[in-house]
Design a protein around this motif. Structure first.
Motif, PDB file in Angstrom:
ATOM      1  N   ASP A 179       0.853  -1.180   0.000  1.00 44.72           N
ATOM      2  CA  ASP A 179       0.000   0.000   0.000  1.00 44.72           C
ATOM      3  C   ASP A 179       0.891   1.232   0.000  1.00 44.72           C
ATOM      4  O   ASP A 179       1.482   1.583   1.027  1.00 44.72           O
ATOM      5  N   GLU A 231       0.620   3.855   2.778  1.00 47.14           N
ATOM      6  CA  GLU A 231       0.880   3.509   4.166  1.00 47.14           C
ATOM      7  C   GLU A 231       1.867   4.465   4.821  1.00 47.14           C
ATOM      8  O   GLU A 231       1.748   4.788   5.998  1.00 47.14           O
ATOM      9  N   ASP A 289       4.106   7.899  16.988  1.00 42.45           N
ATOM     10  CA  ASP A 289       4.720   7.120  15.913  1.00 42.45           C
ATOM     11  C   ASP A 289       5.673   7.992  15.109  1.00 42.45           C
ATOM     12  O   ASP A 289       5.636   9.229  15.180  1.00 42.45           O
ATOM     13  N   GLN A 318       4.260  11.725  14.939  1.00 42.18           N
ATOM     14  CA  GLN A 318       2.898  11.887  15.439  1.00 42.18           C
ATOM     15  C   GLN A 318       2.897  11.981  16.954  1.00 42.18           C
ATOM     16  O   GLN A 318       3.624  11.249  17.633  1.00 42.18           O
ATOM     17  N   ALA A 377      -2.214  12.308  16.670  1.00 41.04           N
ATOM     18  CA  ALA A 377      -2.668  10.929  16.816  1.00 41.04           C
ATOM     19  C   ALA A 377      -3.710  10.855  17.924  1.00 41.04           C
ATOM     20  O   ALA A 377      -3.654  11.630  18.884  1.00 41.04           O
ATOM     21  N   ASP A 437      -0.472  -0.281  16.474  1.00 43.70           N
ATOM     22  CA  ASP A 437      -0.513   0.493  15.232  1.00 43.70           C
ATOM     23  C   ASP A 437      -0.927   1.911  15.587  1.00 43.70           C
ATOM     24  O   ASP A 437      -2.088   2.297  15.487  1.00 43.70           O
ATOM     25  N   ARG A 485      -0.208   4.708  14.211  1.00 45.42           N
ATOM     26  CA  ARG A 485      -0.614   5.554  13.090  1.00 45.42           C
ATOM     27  C   ARG A 485      -2.107   5.398  12.816  1.00 45.42           C
ATOM     28  O   ARG A 485      -2.804   6.355  12.493  1.00 45.42           O
ATOM     29  N   ALA A 486      -2.593   4.158  12.939  1.00 43.46           N
ATOM     30  CA  ALA A 486      -4.023   3.897  12.740  1.00 43.46           C
ATOM     31  C   ALA A 486      -4.829   4.149  14.010  1.00 43.46           C
ATOM     32  O   ALA A 486      -6.059   4.195  13.967  1.00 43.46           O
ATOM     33  N   GLY A 487      -4.150   4.277  15.144  1.00 41.24           N
ATOM     34  CA  GLY A 487      -4.842   4.553  16.401  1.00 41.24           C
ATOM     35  C   GLY A 487      -5.511   3.360  17.031  1.00 41.24           C
ATOM     36  O   GLY A 487      -6.566   3.499  17.658  1.00 41.24           O
ATOM     37  N   HIS A 488      -4.901   2.167  16.880  1.00 42.45           N
ATOM     38  CA  HIS A 488      -5.494   0.996  17.522  1.00 42.45           C
ATOM     39  C   HIS A 488      -4.430  -0.056  17.802  1.00 42.45           C
ATOM     40  O   HIS A 488      -3.277   0.064  17.389  1.00 42.45           O
ATOM     41  N   SER A 544      -3.627  -4.054  17.196  1.00 42.41           N
ATOM     42  CA  SER A 544      -3.993  -5.178  16.339  1.00 42.41           C
ATOM     43  C   SER A 544      -3.697  -6.486  17.070  1.00 42.41           C
ATOM     44  O   SER A 544      -2.608  -6.657  17.621  1.00 42.41           O
ATOM     45  N   GLY A 567     -13.307  -0.417  17.697  1.00 44.13           N
ATOM     46  CA  GLY A 567     -12.212   0.153  16.914  1.00 44.13           C
ATOM     47  C   GLY A 567     -10.901   0.294  17.641  1.00 44.13           C
ATOM     48  O   GLY A 567      -9.874   0.492  16.994  1.00 44.13           O
TER      49      GLY A 567
END
Length: 280
Positions: A111, A114, A154, A187, A212, A239, A241-244, A246, A267
């Motif tokens: 991606d 990303e 991040d 971030q 973030a 993660d 950057r995505a705020g979660h 995994s 989420g």
């Protein structure tokens, strides 16, 4: 008599409902993965493999496996191979419902967005503000300082804009690894711009500061909780950057998804399933 007849009808209906539920087909799951057995355990499905010789790995048992029915490698009592498996899942093991087949290739698509820079491109494009402080040493110092600042989430490097520069050669390490030709992304929670002066003391290259929802430390706390509270976890990572957070689990059932959403908030903890439901 009427009351007795009505009771008999209700009993009949209840019995029919119970029989229907009992005969409802079990949900089947599928995966393309590594199956291995060794002198310590029978055939097991593996999410990650130590490719020593022979390989080593472990995971949930695969019930109904027959090594004589599949092509496989063998060495010193260890048997292994990659297969497409289908079966029912009881929370701890996979019971095959059809013969295994060779694994399907599943390339991971890259991606390009990303590692994109969320800040708007400045007038004149991305370029150092103090070229003498756009060095490898300065880059390491800037990232190290960012980690120590409040609310750090991040950091990443973006060189995607180089593709638009005439004469750029991505195979030339002088271009691809030049700190003067990248954007340092950092971030933070809260007012990210308030950290600029501290970063600019050591870094003179292109810089993007963005906000973030959670700090790295906050997400690490959630990750620690999830590892203790969620069953069947085989991997976990933050993660920011995505705020979660995994979490990799063997199978995401509707019940597990509801439990995680209720406990952590929808989420915040994202489940990644190894076994995927078979769509009829």
């Amino acid at each position: 008599m009427r009351g007795i007849w009505l009771a008999a009808v209700l009993v009949t209906l209840a019995t029919c409902g119970t029989a229907s539920a009992a005969t409802a087909p079990k949900l089947r799951y599928q995966a393309d993965g590594f199956v291995l057995s060794n002198p310590r355990h029978g055939p097991q499905l593996c999410a990650s493999v130590d490719f020593s010789m022979p390989p080593q790995c472990g995971g949930p048992d695969v019930i109904g496996w027959d090594w004589d029915a599949v092509e496989h490698s063998a060495q010193r009592g260890v048997r292994w191979g990659q297969y497409h498996v289908v079966g029912t899942w009881d929370g701890t093991s996979l019971t095959l419902t059809e013969p295994p087949r060779p694994a399907k290739p599943h390339p991971t698509p890259s991606d390009p967005s990303e590692f994109a820079t969320p800040c708007p491109t400045p007038a004149g494009g991305w370029r150092p503000v103090s070229p003498e402080k756009a060095t490898d040493k300065a880059l390491d110092a800037a990232i190290g300082r960012a980690h120590k600042l409040p609310g750090y989430a991040d950091s990443w490097l973006d060189q995607s804009y180089l593709d638009e520069i005439d004469g750029y050669d991505p195979t030339d390490p002088r271009d691809a690894n030049d700190p003067k030709r990248l954007v340092l992304n950092l971030q933070f929670t809260g007012d990210a711009a308030a950290r600029e002066s501290a970063i600019r003391e050591v870094w003179g290259g292109a810089l993007c500061l963005s906000q973030a929802p959670y700090s790295e430390k906050e997400l690490q706390v959630v990750q620690g909780r999830a590892l203790k509270e969620i069953t069947g976890v085989f991997s976990a990572w933050v993660d920011a950057r995505a705020g979660h957070v995994s979490i990799g689990v063997w199978a995401v059932t509707p019940e597990l998804q509801r439990e995680v959403d209720e406990k952590y908030g929808k989420g915040l903890v994202v489940l990644h399933t190894y076994l995927k439901p078979v769509r009829s």
